[in-house]
Design an enzyme around this catalytic site. Structure first.
Site, PDB file in Angstrom:
ATOM      1  N   GLU A 184     -10.040 -13.800  11.436  1.00 54.24           N
ATOM      2  CA  GLU A 184      -8.733 -14.319  11.032  1.00 54.24           C
ATOM      3  C   GLU A 184      -8.377 -15.576  11.828  1.00 54.24           C
ATOM      4  O   GLU A 184      -7.774 -16.501  11.294  1.00 54.24           O
ATOM      5  CB  GLU A 184      -7.646 -13.253  11.207  1.00 54.24           C
ATOM      6  CG  GLU A 184      -7.821 -12.037  10.307  1.00 54.24           C
ATOM      7  CD  GLU A 184      -7.966 -12.379   8.824  1.00 54.24           C
ATOM      8  OE1 GLU A 184      -7.332 -13.349   8.364  1.00 54.24           O
ATOM      9  OE2 GLU A 184      -8.744 -11.694   8.145  1.00 54.24           O
ATOM     10  N   PRO A 212       0.829  -1.207   0.000  1.00 54.82           N
ATOM     11  CA  PRO A 212       0.000   0.000   0.000  1.00 54.82           C
ATOM     12  C   PRO A 212       0.865   1.259   0.000  1.00 54.82           C
ATOM     13  O   PRO A 212       2.040   1.190   0.361  1.00 54.82           O
ATOM     14  CB  PRO A 212      -0.790  -0.103   1.313  1.00 54.82           C
ATOM     15  CG  PRO A 212      -0.493  -1.423   1.887  1.00 54.82           C
ATOM     16  CD  PRO A 212       0.668  -2.017   1.202  1.00 54.82           C
TER      17      PRO A 212
END
Ligand code: ADP
Ligand code: MG
Ligand code: ZN
Length: 640
Positions: free
Chosen positions: A429, A209
């Site tokens: 997760e 990113p």
């Protein structure tokens, strides 16, 4: 004498332009049907149509000129012009609702210039073009091919800079740094490698990113090795003059080869490196990309030039770029986790005076999802606040305000939500991780994190347990269950109605595997038939080449597989809820946990010691705060 000649040449050109312009004007005006309002209405009553998107209305001093394209009832397309003065126009609008509706759909160019002005404006591009050619010819005859416009002047060439960034200026991302140490060594003494016949990667692609330090890392490699650094952004190749991209690439590489050893850094490589469409699309871009490929193939692996590139969209890159001998090494850089954030904050606070009350660990806790650049920005904003108030030291209040500023308005809400999000993402997760842990055929979990990336809340990195090139039906089932584990955990922990959109990407991947099991691998009740699909290049979607009936069967079968795998996921989670809880809690405390920590949880059924230590530390700190030992959010006395 010479001067006079060129003036005459100019006059000749201008006359020519005007003549050509008038001819074109006549041609355009001549071929359009000049309609009256009645005739215009007739087109509709007779079943013709007017393409509203290609029709425009211009007003010249109170006269409305509607011009565009219409199609007659028998399908002939013609141009038309409809001219109405103000009175007639208003009358038509008031009396004819059809006309009013039509007018509302077309483009209005209000207060248009007079026809003469628009003629001049219309001719402007042509004048510029001709001027451009004259300039081109003159510069060609003057300076040969080297100067003028054929060789873009030196100023457009990439700047070569000496980088003084060192690895110590990059905090966190330690594994990535170690991977690059080898490159530095190579750049320092390329001969050593050449003598051994060792092949060093030519291209390194950094994916991550924005603001995670990709540019910084490339500069650090150049700085550590003490070599030249050529930097260019993908979008720069096509700046100013379209079509020069390829020649710029050539220049870049030829300059770099002269300066070897050195680093070429191509930022935003996705701007040039997009998948070639194979059909329409911007072909100049493709030329640039092709030239890049040619150049990368062209220099030997021991020429001392290393190309580093950065992108945050590796998925759009043309596969040809990723082949061996080009960008054959990819380094993934993600947003920093809590410890990395602490390191980055400490690093950038080195040259600022900061009140000793500030505990960077706590600031790191409060900035999940921040990139390195944002953290640097927080400190900078804080420093600005201090300067503005004529104080001497950055305090917690400054940091607090700076965080708000960097996050900006809308994200404030998301900060307030962070705790709840953290809760959900941690279980999601953990659900993925548990599948990897408990399903024999599933991939091994390498790393789990709740640091957001792209539009995913967190992610789990898994690698296959064995090296086999084939996947069994069992493996595929386990993979699907692995993807569905996140959603299953959400549902079990929070209930059917609280499930989130976070599983969007997982569902996509799970469905894809199931679809291939049915249509390509012959692993369903539909039998061995391989169902052909067609790749629609431009949309990247696959489309079946079979009847609706077959499509229906395939979809049903996919759903059966998904449901079955989801059931497995739910069973596993219900059976090992204690492990799920431990993983989720570890994630909430540390944000990123490793394969070893997950194994530890599984074997000992308790929190890893890092998690316990961290929890204790926070508890002690909270106590101190209560008893007033740490005065948070209180400005320093000496600052006053
Ligand atoms: P990217 O190229 O990935 O968009 P940059 O390398 O341009 O990000 O980072 C911008 C700035 O953010 C850097 O100049 C640096 O000040 C800061 N920064 C980002 N990541 C880090 C890091 N890991 N360590 C130290 N500073 C960082
Ligand atoms: Mg950058
Ligand atoms: Zn997920």
């Amino acid at each position: 004498m010479k001067k006079k000649k060129s003036i005459w040449l100019w006059v000749l050109f201008i006359v020519m332009i005007i003549v050509i312009g008038l001819v074109i004007w006549q041609f355009i005006a001549g071929t359009a049907d000049k309609l009256t309002l009645d005739e215009f209405n007739k087109i509709f009553t007779q079943g013709g149509s007017v393409a509203t998107e290609r029709t425009s209305e211009k007003i010249y001093n109170g006269v409305h000129v509607i011009s565009g394209v219409y199609t007659t009832a028998d399908g002939v397309t013609r141009k038309f012009v409809l001219t109405l003065n103000n009175a007639n126009y208003d009358k038509a609008l008031a009396e004819d609702p059809g006309f009013a509706e039509f007018v509302s759909k077309i483009t209005l160019i209000a207060d248009a210039n007079s026809p003469f002005m628009s003629l001049i404006i219309g001719l402007l591009p042509m004048v510029i073009l001709i001027g451009f050619y004259i300039w081109m010819f003159s510069s060609m005859s003057k300076g040969g091919m080297g100067g003028g416009m054929f060789g873009p002047g030196k100023s457009t060439r990439p700047r070569e800079i000496k980088s003084d960034v060192k690895f110590s200026d990059v905090a966190g991302i330690n594994e990535e740094k170690t991977e690059l140490v080898e490159l530095v060594d190579y750049l320092k003494n390329p001969n050593k490698y050449a003598q051994m016949g060792a092949r060093v990667p030519k291209g390194v692609l950094m994916e991550g990113p924005p603001g995670t330090g990709k540019t910084l890392l490339a500069k650090a490699v150049a700085g550590e090795a003490g070599v030249a650094f050529f930097s260019m952004a993908g979008s720069e190749f096509e700046e100013m003059f379209v079509g020069l991209g390829a020649s710029r690439v050539r220049d870049l590489f030829s300059d770099a080869k002269k300066a070897a050893p050195c680093i070429i850094f191509i930022d935003e490589i996705d701007a040039v490196g997009r998948k070639r469409s194979g059909g329409m699309g911007s072909s100049t871009n493709e030329q640039t990309l092709n030239q890049l490929l040619v150049e990368m193939d062209g220099f030997g692996s021991n020429s001392g030039v290393i190309v580093m590139a950065a992108t945050n969209r590796v998925d759009v890159l043309d596969n040809a770029l990723l082949r061996p001998g080009r960008f054959d090494r990819t380094i993934q850089i993600s947003l920093p986790d809590i410890r990395e954030r602490e390191d980055i904050l400490k690093l950038h606070s080195r040259n600022k005076s900061v009140s000793p009350e500030i505990d960077w660990k706590r600031i790191a806790e409060r900035t999940p999802g921040f990139s390195g650049a944002q953290l640097e920005n927080v400190l900078n904003e804080a420093a600005i606040l201090v300067v503005r108030d004529k104080r001497k030291m950055i305090t917690l209040t400054d940091i607090d305000e700076a965080i708000d500023r960097v996050v900006g308005g809308p994200a404030k809400k998301s900060r307030a939500m962070t705790l709840q999000d953290k809760q959900i993402v941690s279980y999601h997760e953990a659900g993925h991780a548990l599948m990897g842990l408990k399903l024999e055929s599933a991939s091994k979990v390498q790393k789990v994190t709740i640091i957001p990336r792209g539009n995913a809340g967190g992610y789990t990195i898994m690698t296959p347990k064995d090296e086999s090139n084939f996947s069994s039906k069992e493996d595929l089932f386990a993979s699907i269950a692995g993807y569905l584990g996140g959603r299953a955990a959400e549902e079990i922990m929070f209930g059917k109605n609280k499930i989130t959109t976070g599983a969007h990407d997982d569902l996509d991947k799970a469905t894809n595997i199931a679809r291939r099991m049915v249509t390509q691998f012959g692993m369903s009740s539909l039998g061995l038939t391989k169902y052909l699909t067609m790749q629609e290049e431009s949309y990247g979607q696959t489309k079946g080449v079979y009847s609706d009936e077959v499509a229906y069967k395939i979809d049903t079968e996919i759903n059966v597989i998904l449901e079955q795998c989801y059931k497995t996921a739910v069973e596993v989670i219900n059976k090992h809820k204690d492990v799920l809880e431990l993983i989720a809690e570890s994630l909430r405390v540390l944000e990123t946990i490793t394969a070893e920590q997950i194994d530890y949880i599984d074997k000992n059924n308790q929190l890893p010691k890092e998690v316990v230590e961290e929890k204790n530390r926070r508890a002690v700190e909270d106590k101190k705060k209560e008893s007033g030992e740490i005065l948070e959010f209180e400005p320093d006395e000496e600052d006053k």
